[in-house]
Design a protein around this motif. Structure first.
Motif, mmCIF file in Angstrom:
data_model
loop_
_atom_site.group_PDB
_atom_site.id
_atom_site.type_symbol
_atom_site.label_atom_id
_atom_site.label_comp_id
_atom_site.label_asym_id
_atom_site.label_seq_id
_atom_site.Cartn_x
_atom_site.Cartn_y
_atom_site.Cartn_z
ATOM 1 N N ILE A 144 0.844 -1.198 0.000
ATOM 2 C CA ILE A 144 0.000 0.000 0.000
ATOM 3 C C ILE A 144 0.878 1.247 0.000
ATOM 4 O O ILE A 144 0.681 2.166 -0.800
ATOM 5 C CB ILE A 144 -0.958 0.010 1.205
ATOM 6 C CG1 ILE A 144 -2.018 -1.085 1.075
ATOM 7 C CG2 ILE A 144 -1.625 1.384 1.364
ATOM 8 C CD1 ILE A 144 -2.855 -1.293 2.332
ATOM 9 N N LYS A 145 1.857 1.267 0.876
ATOM 10 C CA LYS A 145 2.718 2.446 0.982
ATOM 11 C C LYS A 145 3.525 2.665 -0.293
ATOM 12 O O LYS A 145 3.638 3.800 -0.774
ATOM 13 C CB LYS A 145 3.618 2.336 2.212
ATOM 14 C CG LYS A 145 2.820 2.475 3.505
ATOM 15 C CD LYS A 145 3.699 2.432 4.742
ATOM 16 C CE LYS A 145 2.863 2.691 5.997
ATOM 17 N NZ LYS A 145 3.685 2.954 7.175
ATOM 18 N N SER A 146 4.059 1.605 -0.876
ATOM 19 C CA SER A 146 4.831 1.786 -2.116
ATOM 20 C C SER A 146 3.919 2.205 -3.271
ATOM 21 O O SER A 146 4.324 3.000 -4.125
ATOM 22 C CB SER A 146 5.636 0.535 -2.462
ATOM 23 O OG SER A 146 4.806 -0.506 -2.898
ATOM 24 N N GLU A 147 2.686 1.707 -3.293
ATOM 25 C CA GLU A 147 1.757 2.095 -4.357
ATOM 26 C C GLU A 147 1.318 3.552 -4.230
ATOM 27 O O GLU A 147 1.085 4.219 -5.235
ATOM 28 C CB GLU A 147 0.535 1.174 -4.374
ATOM 29 C CG GLU A 147 0.844 -0.237 -4.837
ATOM 30 C CD GLU A 147 1.275 -0.316 -6.297
ATOM 31 O OE1 GLU A 147 0.810 0.493 -7.120
ATOM 32 O OE2 GLU A 147 2.086 -1.207 -6.608
ATOM 33 N N ILE A 148 1.213 4.048 -3.016
ATOM 34 C CA ILE A 148 0.907 5.469 -2.822
ATOM 35 C C ILE A 148 2.022 6.319 -3.414
ATOM 36 O O ILE A 148 1.783 7.277 -4.149
ATOM 37 C CB ILE A 148 0.703 5.787 -1.323
ATOM 38 C CG1 ILE A 148 -0.605 5.170 -0.823
ATOM 39 C CG2 ILE A 148 0.728 7.295 -1.071
ATOM 40 C CD1 ILE A 148 -0.762 5.192 0.695
ATOM 41 N N ILE A 149 3.248 5.964 -3.100
ATOM 42 C CA ILE A 149 4.398 6.717 -3.617
ATOM 43 C C ILE A 149 4.453 6.623 -5.142
ATOM 44 O O ILE A 149 4.640 7.630 -5.830
ATOM 45 C CB ILE A 149 5.700 6.230 -2.953
ATOM 46 C CG1 ILE A 149 5.682 6.588 -1.462
ATOM 47 C CG2 ILE A 149 6.925 6.814 -3.651
ATOM 48 C CD1 ILE A 149 6.756 5.898 -0.639
ATOM 49 N N LYS A 150 4.258 5.426 -5.692
ATOM 50 C CA LYS A 150 4.269 5.263 -7.155
ATOM 51 C C LYS A 150 3.158 6.064 -7.807
ATOM 52 O O LYS A 150 3.371 6.709 -8.840
ATOM 53 C CB LYS A 150 4.131 3.790 -7.542
ATOM 54 C CG LYS A 150 5.397 3.003 -7.426
ATOM 55 C CD LYS A 150 5.342 1.709 -8.209
ATOM 56 C CE LYS A 150 4.535 0.662 -7.522
ATOM 57 N NZ LYS A 150 4.610 -0.662 -8.148
ATOM 58 N N SER A 151 1.967 6.028 -7.205
ATOM 59 C CA SER A 151 0.842 6.763 -7.764
ATOM 60 C C SER A 151 1.137 8.262 -7.791
ATOM 61 O O SER A 151 0.916 8.930 -8.804
ATOM 62 C CB SER A 151 -0.431 6.496 -6.945
ATOM 63 O OG SER A 151 -1.501 7.284 -7.397
ATOM 64 N N ARG A 152 1.640 8.783 -6.686
ATOM 65 C CA ARG A 152 1.936 10.217 -6.647
ATOM 66 C C ARG A 152 2.980 10.579 -7.702
ATOM 67 O O ARG A 152 2.815 11.561 -8.430
ATOM 68 C CB ARG A 152 2.415 10.637 -5.270
ATOM 69 C CG ARG A 152 2.791 12.130 -5.280
ATOM 70 C CD ARG A 152 2.916 12.742 -3.948
ATOM 71 N NE ARG A 152 4.077 12.304 -3.203
ATOM 72 C CZ ARG A 152 4.527 12.969 -2.142
ATOM 73 N NH1 ARG A 152 3.924 14.056 -1.714
ATOM 74 N NH2 ARG A 152 5.583 12.519 -1.497
ATOM 75 N N ARG A 153 4.025 9.807 -7.811
ATOM 76 C CA ARG A 153 5.071 10.119 -8.801
ATOM 77 C C ARG A 153 4.524 10.051 -10.218
ATOM 78 O O ARG A 153 4.848 10.888 -11.067
ATOM 79 C CB ARG A 153 6.253 9.175 -8.633
ATOM 80 C CG ARG A 153 7.036 9.478 -7.369
ATOM 81 C CD ARG A 153 8.192 8.547 -7.168
ATOM 82 N NE ARG A 153 8.875 8.864 -5.919
ATOM 83 C CZ ARG A 153 9.745 8.088 -5.331
ATOM 84 N NH1 ARG A 153 10.069 6.930 -5.885
ATOM 85 N NH2 ARG A 153 10.313 8.450 -4.200
ATOM 86 N N ASN A 154 3.694 9.050 -10.484
ATOM 87 C CA ASN A 154 3.097 8.917 -11.811
ATOM 88 C C ASN A 154 2.176 10.094 -12.124
ATOM 89 O O ASN A 154 2.261 10.699 -13.199
ATOM 90 C CB ASN A 154 2.335 7.591 -11.925
ATOM 91 C CG ASN A 154 1.738 7.388 -13.285
ATOM 92 O OD1 ASN A 154 2.426 7.520 -14.293
ATOM 93 N ND2 ASN A 154 0.458 7.087 -13.336
ATOM 94 N N TRP A 155 1.276 10.409 -11.200
ATOM 95 C CA TRP A 155 0.347 11.519 -11.433
ATOM 96 C C TRP A 155 1.084 12.853 -11.524
ATOM 97 O O TRP A 155 0.685 13.728 -12.302
ATOM 98 C CB TRP A 155 -0.720 11.564 -10.348
ATOM 99 C CG TRP A 155 -1.834 10.610 -10.603
ATOM 100 C CD1 TRP A 155 -2.026 9.386 -10.006
ATOM 101 C CD2 TRP A 155 -2.892 10.763 -11.541
ATOM 102 N NE1 TRP A 155 -3.149 8.794 -10.521
ATOM 103 C CE2 TRP A 155 -3.709 9.613 -11.462
ATOM 104 C CE3 TRP A 155 -3.243 11.761 -12.436
ATOM 105 C CZ2 TRP A 155 -4.847 9.445 -12.236
ATOM 106 C CZ3 TRP A 155 -4.384 11.595 -13.215
ATOM 107 C CH2 TRP A 155 -5.162 10.449 -13.111
#
Length: 153
Positions: free
Chosen positions: A30-41
């Motif tokens: 969950i935490k890594s996906e939050i970071i990935k999502s923010r960087r992608n967006w």
């Protein structure tokens, strides 16, 4: 595949121990996906994570499930149970109030316990669409009063 038309979510409620354990089983993801999502967006639409723009990755994901998983809902499906959770981001308190993310996880039916729980997705709201379907608002950080509803992202 589950859809809002073919499942019945239970009422929103505070998490019980089994929900905390299920989310805990996939917490690093969950935490890594939050970071990935923010960087992608941030590459193409930084408004999505705007409420967290002044936070480091470490601060953004510094939540603790025991304190910050504030609400859950779930529904059985033919392939297990889908579980939605509302997680507070403690560092976000702005003019919109506290900030929350909505997370979806999946618990397959084949085992007891949490060893097979899987992360599914984060809710990223592309809202207020124009007549031609283009969004005009973007929001990954939800307000306290944003309902925890079904999403399939």
């Amino acid at each position: 595949m589950a859809s809002v038309e073919n499942i019945q979510l239970n009422a929103p409620h505070p998490p019980r121990e089994n929900a905390i354990k299920a989310f805990g089983a996939v917490l690093p993801t969950i935490k890594s996906e939050i970071i990935k999502s923010r960087r992608n967006w941030d590459k193409h639409e930084p408004k999505m994570w705007l409420r967290a723009s002044n936070l480091s990755d470490e601060v953004l994901v510094s939540f603790q499930l025991e304190d910050d998983l504030v609400m859950v809902r779930s529904a059985p499906t033919s392939y297990g149970t889908i579980i939605f959770g509302k997680i507070r981001i403690p560092a976000i308190k702005d003019e919109h109030g506290e900030g929350f993310i909505h997370v979806r996880i999946h618990d397959p039916p084949n085992r007891q316990g949490t060893e097979d729980v899987r992360f599914h997705s984060l809710f990223t709201d592309e809202g207020n669409k124009t007549r031609d379907g283009k969004p005009t608002t973007w929001c990954a950080i939800q307000a306290a009063d944003t309902p925890l509803e079904f999403f399939n992202e």
